[in-house]
Scaffold this motif. Structure first.
Motif, short mmCIF file in Angstrom:
data_model
loop_
_atom_site.label_atom_id
_atom_site.label_comp_id
_atom_site.label_asym_id
_atom_site.label_seq_id
_atom_site.Cartn_x
_atom_site.Cartn_y
_atom_site.Cartn_z
N GLU A 123 20.09 -28.85 43.59
CA GLU A 123 20.51 -29.80 42.56
C GLU A 123 21.31 -29.09 41.48
OE1 GLU A 123 21.00 -33.06 40.03
OE2 GLU A 123 20.52 -32.95 42.17
N LYS A 124 20.85 -27.94 41.03
CA LYS A 124 21.57 -27.19 40.00
C LYS A 124 22.91 -26.70 40.53
CE LYS A 124 19.20 -24.34 37.35
NZ LYS A 124 19.21 -25.04 36.04
N LEU A 125 22.91 -26.18 41.75
CA LEU A 125 24.11 -25.56 42.31
C LEU A 125 25.14 -26.58 42.79
CD1 LEU A 125 22.27 -22.71 44.22
CD2 LEU A 125 23.74 -22.43 42.20
N SER A 126 24.75 -27.84 42.87
CA SER A 126 25.71 -28.88 43.22
C SER A 126 26.66 -29.17 42.05
CB SER A 126 24.98 -30.16 43.62
OG SER A 126 24.32 -30.74 42.50
N LYS A 127 26.30 -28.66 40.86
CA LYS A 127 27.10 -28.94 39.66
C LYS A 127 27.80 -27.71 39.11
CE LYS A 127 23.62 -32.40 38.46
NZ LYS A 127 22.48 -32.72 37.55
N ILE A 128 27.24 -26.54 39.36
CA ILE A 128 27.79 -25.29 38.84
C ILE A 128 27.66 -24.21 39.92
CG2 ILE A 128 27.53 -25.64 36.34
CD1 ILE A 128 24.73 -24.51 36.51
N PRO A 129 28.52 -23.20 39.90
CA PRO A 129 28.50 -22.20 40.99
C PRO A 129 27.29 -21.28 40.98
CG PRO A 129 30.19 -21.67 39.36
CD PRO A 129 29.68 -23.02 39.01
N TYR A 130 26.71 -21.06 39.80
CA TYR A 130 25.50 -20.23 39.71
C TYR A 130 24.43 -21.04 38.99
CZ TYR A 130 28.41 -16.39 41.32
OH TYR A 130 29.24 -15.60 42.07
N LEU A 131 23.23 -20.51 38.93
CA LEU A 131 22.09 -21.32 38.48
C LEU A 131 22.21 -21.79 37.04
CD1 LEU A 131 19.21 -19.35 40.23
CD2 LEU A 131 20.13 -21.61 40.85
N PHE A 132 22.90 -21.01 36.21
CA PHE A 132 23.01 -21.40 34.80
C PHE A 132 24.44 -21.34 34.29
CE2 PHE A 132 18.50 -20.43 35.22
CZ PHE A 132 17.93 -21.51 34.55
N GLY A 133 25.41 -21.55 35.18
CA GLY A 133 26.78 -21.59 34.71
C GLY A 133 27.78 -21.05 35.71
N LYS A 134 28.93 -20.64 35.19
CA LYS A 134 30.03 -20.19 36.04
C LYS A 134 29.89 -18.73 36.46
CE LYS A 134 33.44 -23.46 34.25
NZ LYS A 134 34.78 -23.62 33.61
N GLN A 135 28.94 -18.03 35.86
CA GLN A 135 28.73 -16.62 36.20
C GLN A 135 27.26 -16.39 36.53
OE1 GLN A 135 30.19 -14.68 32.63
NE2 GLN A 135 32.21 -14.39 33.53
N ALA A 136 27.01 -15.39 37.35
CA ALA A 136 25.63 -15.05 37.69
C ALA A 136 24.90 -14.51 36.47
CB ALA A 136 25.62 -14.01 38.81
N CYS A 137 23.61 -14.76 36.42
CA CYS A 137 22.77 -14.22 35.36
C CYS A 137 21.50 -13.65 36.00
CB CYS A 137 22.44 -15.28 34.31
SG CYS A 137 21.26 -16.54 34.87
N ILE A 138 20.57 -13.23 35.18
CA ILE A 138 19.36 -12.59 35.69
C ILE A 138 18.60 -13.50 36.65
CG2 ILE A 138 17.93 -13.29 33.72
CD1 ILE A 138 16.54 -10.50 34.00
N ALA A 139 18.65 -14.81 36.43
CA ALA A 139 17.95 -15.73 37.32
C ALA A 139 18.52 -15.66 38.74
CB ALA A 139 18.02 -17.15 36.78
#
Length: 200
Positions: A123-139
């Motif tokens: 559900e999250k990745l259907s809207k953005i490329p990574y879990l919390f935005g356009k760039q990868a983060c610790i999650a």
């Protein structure tokens, strides 16, 4: 894997001792009574024995890729999702991947339980490329190793599953140079070994 990737990202070099858990060296047990890996011993002698804590320690020193700054959220929210992975996904993943280690386990039932968590990611990745935005983060870095394990348990099933955004996200992270370096195999450590450094 995730601890090593964070150490790489932070530009830290450390001595590496590759252990085989069925042959735990006494040095590991002396460092950490839990005798789990990874374990990081700092220069002053203190011990960090959880992979997520090692990630945080490394990235708090230097975080060139901004993994501690999720683009669309807070660090606390990102860490909360990581915690959910470890409490809601991992117990079922263990039973899906290693059903013979448990009594009365139906691996397909536990695969279904795993997909309940995968749906959250999808559900999250259907809207953005990574879990919390356009760039990868610790999650992303902390969670994708679990999804890799899930996928590899039955890769044919996973590739046909209705989670295309999770599949694409996993592929991007598996293609990171840091992942390839972190996955390098090392010779089992013995006290008589020549010192090995990571990264080399």
């Amino acid at each position: 894997m995730r601890a090593r990737m964070s150490i790489l990202s932070a530009g830290i070099r450390c001595e590496l001792r590759e252990v085989v858990l069925r042959e735990k060296p006494v040095e590991l047990i002396a460092l950490s009574p839990k005798a789990t890996v990874p374990v990081l011993q700092l220069a002053e002698g203190s011990i960090i024995d959880e992979s997520l804590n090692i990630m945080l320690w490394a990235l708090e020193k230097y975080d060139p890729e901004n993994w501690l700054n999720p683009p669309n959220s807070s660090l606390n929210e990102a860490l909360e999702l990581v915690k959910k992975t470890e409490t809601q996904l991992k117990p079922h993943l263990d039973r899906y991947k290693y059903p013979d280690r448990y009594i009365g386990v139906n691996k397909i039932e536990h695969r279904g339980k795993c997909t309940n968590f995968i749906k959250i990611l999808e559900e999250k990745l259907s809207k953005i490329p990574y879990l919390f935005g356009k760039q990868a983060c610790i999650a992303d870095i902390a969670i994708f190793p679990f999804i890799r394990q899930f996928a590899n348990t039955d890769l044919n099933w996973f590739e046909k599953s209705p989670y295309p955004h999770t599949q694409a996200w996993l592929t991007k992270l598996l293609n990171k140079t840091q992942f390839a370096i972190a996955m390098k195999k090392y010779t089992q450590w013995h006290a008589s070994n020549v010192v090995t450094f990571f990264p080399e």
